[in-house]
Scaffold this active site. Structure first.
Site: not given
Length: 337
Positions: A152-154
């Site tokens: 997942l994106d940060k």
């Protein structure tokens, strides 16, 4: 191989390498990654494939991918600094939804990167997993991100699964590769995509103007499919049928490309609120006020559902979590507009 095929710059500064690969006189019927590996013996073919996917290889100033036909000329390959070979365990609190001997499912908070990378060497999910799981964590993914089979994106919150055994890692990787995973995200958007329910199917690849961004492409790139449903509209105009100021949208991934939902919703004129990369255009004043009051400082995107068949036991697993406090607060404020 010509003697001047490889040029190193900045290797002593810790800023990575800028490599020049001259393909003049090479057999251009071969794959681009193979040709680059032939003239850059210090870089593996697998590494070059990853760099091509990340948009770090260019010709005449334009990023290229492994799908592009090789051309005679000098390719520039930007190799980032090497991340620490062995991430250190860190005692970071994890919200564990499920765990057995083979895998672990967590609810990742926004602000936590999945694995170490330049600029985020510590405080990542991998650091937390190394402490939580110890030696039982799978290392098949490489020492920089053991156990990680998807990301997942940060600044995206939500459900993630990590492998603790090599057999689980292999099985989960196969499921993700076959898109045999249920993945639904909740997004709060500026405006709303039209119609209220539909499928977005495009090619997605690196932007030709900014290699750090993804974009919808007319050719090249990879096929990307997102099914969406507008669940709630906020700030409805007085005129019936007009566009709302904001919306809650459920997005189900049929493929898993980098930044797929963010790019797809933006391409429909409904970028995710708070998105610093794809959120072009300013929301209406009431929406901006709600974002500030909610304290949202990231894209309003949450991985709400993750479902899959356990690759070792065969058990059907499905996990669902509600959006965290910042998104919940924003949604409540938007409901009052």
């Amino acid at each position: 191989m010509e003697d001047d095929a490889e040029e190193l710059e900045g290797t002593a500064s810790g800023q990575g390498q800028r490599l020049i690969a001259d393909l003049s006189g090479q057999d251009l019927t071969q794959r681009l990654d193979r040709l680059l590996a032939d003239v850059l013996p210090g870089v593996s073919r697998a590494r070059l494939q990853a760099l091509l996917a990340e948009g770090a290889v260019s010709l005449d100033g334009r990023p290229v991918s492994s799908r592009d036909r090789p051309q005679s000329g000098s390719y520039v390959v930007l190799v980032p600094p090497v991340a620490p070979a062995e991430p250190k365990p860190e005692a970071i609190l994890l919200t564990v939804l499920f765990e057995d001997a083979d895998l672990i499912v967590i609810d990742k908070p926004a602000g936590m990167a999945a694995h170490p990378a330049p600029g985020t060497e510590t405080g990542t999910l991998v650091n937390a997993l190394l402490h939580h799981c110890g030696a039982s964590l799978s290392g098949i993914g490489g020492v920089a991100r053991p156990g990680i089979v998807h990301r997942l994106d940060k600044d995206t919150s939500g459900v993630m699964v990590a492998a603790k055994s090599d057999r689980a890692h292999a099985g989960l990787s196969a499921l993700f590769a076959a898109h045999d995973i249920e993945r639904t995200y909740i997004a709060l958007t500026r405006g709303a995509p039209s119609p209220d329910r539909g499928r977005i199917e495009t090619l997605i690849g690196r932007s030709s103007s900014d290699r750090k961004k993804m974009a919808v492409l007319k050719s090249g790139g990879r096929n990307a499919i997102t099914d969406y449903v507008v669940q709630t509209r906020f700030g409805l105009p007085a005129k019936s049928g007009g566009a709302p100021m904001a919306a809650r949208v459920a997005c189900t991934l049929q493929t898993g490309r980098t930044h797929q939902i963010r790019v797809h919703l933006a391409s429909r004129g409904a970028p995710i609120l708070g998105d610093p990369t794809y959120g072009s255009g300013s929301p209406a004043t009431p929406v901006r006020t709600a974002i500030t009051e909610a304290g949202l400082d990231r894209q309003a995107l949450h991985a709400a559902v993750l479902g899959f068949v356990h690759p070792v036991t065969g058990q059907a697993l499905r996990f669902e979590t509600a959006p965290p406090a910042d998104m919940a607060r924003l949604e409540a404020l938007l409901s009052a507009i």
